[in-house]
Scaffold this motif. Structure first.
Motif, PDB file in Angstrom:
ATOM      1  N   VAL A 165     -10.904   8.784   3.956  1.00  0.00           N
ATOM      2  CA  VAL A 165     -11.087   8.168   2.695  1.00  0.00           C
ATOM      3  C   VAL A 165     -11.496   6.838   2.777  1.00  0.00           C
ATOM      4  N   LEU A 166     -12.680   6.211   2.180  1.00  0.00           N
ATOM      5  CA  LEU A 166     -13.238   4.954   2.258  1.00  0.00           C
ATOM      6  C   LEU A 166     -12.284   4.000   1.575  1.00  0.00           C
ATOM      7  N   LYS A 167     -12.385   2.772   1.983  1.00  0.00           N
ATOM      8  CA  LYS A 167     -11.577   1.425   1.580  1.00  0.00           C
ATOM      9  C   LYS A 167     -11.803   1.397   0.082  1.00  0.00           C
ATOM     10  N   ASP A 168     -13.196   1.826  -0.435  1.00  0.00           N
ATOM     11  CA  ASP A 168     -13.473   1.546  -1.805  1.00  0.00           C
ATOM     12  C   ASP A 168     -13.287   2.912  -2.589  1.00  0.00           C
ATOM     13  N   ASP A 196      -3.349   4.805   7.225  1.00  0.00           N
ATOM     14  CA  ASP A 196      -4.263   3.592   6.809  1.00  0.00           C
ATOM     15  C   ASP A 196      -5.058   3.134   8.025  1.00  0.00           C
ATOM     16  N   SER A 197      -6.048   2.228   7.681  1.00  0.00           N
ATOM     17  CA  SER A 197      -7.196   1.634   8.657  1.00  0.00           C
ATOM     18  C   SER A 197      -6.268   0.718   9.635  1.00  0.00           C
ATOM     19  N   PHE A 198      -5.312   0.208   9.245  1.00  0.00           N
ATOM     20  CA  PHE A 198      -4.608  -0.732  10.294  1.00  0.00           C
ATOM     21  C   PHE A 198      -3.826   0.122  11.460  1.00  0.00           C
ATOM     22  N   THR A 199      -3.600   1.395  11.078  1.00  0.00           N
ATOM     23  CA  THR A 199      -3.008   2.274  12.093  1.00  0.00           C
ATOM     24  C   THR A 199      -3.643   3.259  12.930  1.00  0.00           C
ATOM     25  N   MET A 233      -7.087  10.010   6.970  1.00  0.00           N
ATOM     26  CA  MET A 233      -7.315   8.653   7.139  1.00  0.00           C
ATOM     27  C   MET A 233      -7.818   7.851   6.002  1.00  0.00           C
ATOM     28  N   ILE A 234      -7.136   6.894   5.502  1.00  0.00           N
ATOM     29  CA  ILE A 234      -7.583   6.171   4.132  1.00  0.00           C
ATOM     30  C   ILE A 234      -7.770   4.508   4.413  1.00  0.00           C
ATOM     31  N   GLY A 235      -8.589   4.066   3.555  1.00  0.00           N
ATOM     32  CA  GLY A 235      -8.977   2.703   3.823  1.00  0.00           C
ATOM     33  C   GLY A 235      -9.966   2.477   4.811  1.00  0.00           C
ATOM     34  N   LEU A 279       0.772  -1.316  -0.197  1.00  0.00           N
ATOM     35  CA  LEU A 279      -0.086   0.083  -0.011  1.00  0.00           C
ATOM     36  C   LEU A 279       0.673   1.168  -0.079  1.00  0.00           C
ATOM     37  N   ARG A 280       1.829   1.256   0.739  1.00  0.00           N
ATOM     38  CA  ARG A 280       2.827   2.449   0.980  1.00  0.00           C
ATOM     39  C   ARG A 280       3.460   2.677  -0.436  1.00  0.00           C
ATOM     40  N   GLU A 281       3.776   1.618  -1.146  1.00  0.00           N
ATOM     41  CA  GLU A 281       4.536   1.714  -2.397  1.00  0.00           C
ATOM     42  C   GLU A 281       3.605   2.089  -3.399  1.00  0.00           C
TER      43      GLU A 281
END
Length: 220
Positions: free
Chosen positions: A107-110, A59-62, A85-87, A18-20
């Motif tokens: 920003v939503l994940k879709d 991202d949503s995991f953090t 915040m994304i995803g 995702l970062r890349e």
């Protein structure tokens, strides 16, 4: 922004792909520069402070509640930094929690790559960005906060604005758990408020509070 023409962005995401991917997308934009990226770790704050970005993308995991304190540390360490915040999930309560944590972009994940870039540009430029579904939820929430009983019982019964608001929820049949979910508060906090209300008005149960307030002219 550090430069009127370019927004400096730091990517904080657990997933390397995702970062890349984000870095590749943003590198093609002349008005955005990625000044750093990493996964969340004990060194993350140091890296972000060193890069001093205009915008931090998480991202949503953090972005779970366990990391709210981390976000606060970032905001204290990098003056003026903006958070996107994304995803994210299309969950209204989580959206409000993100706003309270300081997010200006959600920003939503879709979301498409164009939507991510648009959100970054908007936030970097001093605005706020979110999916229309989340904007609708925010308006509904704001309207709901004004749906407190329209009466003046502070001087008579000593109820605070929050307690008056709870009277309205109780009158509508909400449980403590449901009230807590609506107000984004812990259930034990709602329970403590109601116990104080009972003592103040001399009631033996929650519905009696509603009856007493109605006798004082409350339209609940």
């Amino acid at each position: 922004m550090n430069d009127e023409a370019r927004a400096e962005v730091f990517l904080l995401a657990q997933n390397r792909l995702l970062r890349e991917a984000l870095a590749r997308i943003l590198s093609k934009k002349t008005d955005i520069e990625v000044v750093g990226s990493c996964a969340l770790s004990s060194d993350s704050l140091k890296e972000i402070v060193s890069a001093a970005p205009d915008v931090l993308v998480m991202d949503s995991f953090t972005t779970n509640l366990a990391h709210v304190e981390f976000v606060r540390e970032v905001q204290q360490s990098v003056v003026g930094i903006k958070l996107v915040m994304i995803g994210m999930e299309a969950d209204g309560q989580y959206f409000l929690q993100a706003i309270r944590a300081g997010a200006l972009g959600y920003v939503l994940k879709d979301a498409s790559a164009l939507e991510v870039v648009a959100a970054l540009r908007t936030v970097a430029g001093g605005g706020a960005a979110c999916d229309p579904r989340m904007c609708a939820y925010l308006f509904q929430f704001a309207a709901q906060q004004n749906q407190m009983p329209n009466f003046h019982v502070r001087s008579k019964l000593g109820l605070t604005n929050r307690e008056q608001q709870l009277v309205g929820f109780i009158a509508r049949g909400f449980t403590n758990k449901e009230i807590a979910a609506e107000l984004l508060l812990a259930e034990h906090t709602i329970r403590n408020h109601i116990h104080r209300m009972l003592r103040k008005v001399g009631a033996t149960h929650r519905l009696a509070v509603v009856d007493i307030c109605r006798m004082e002219g409350a339209s609940v």
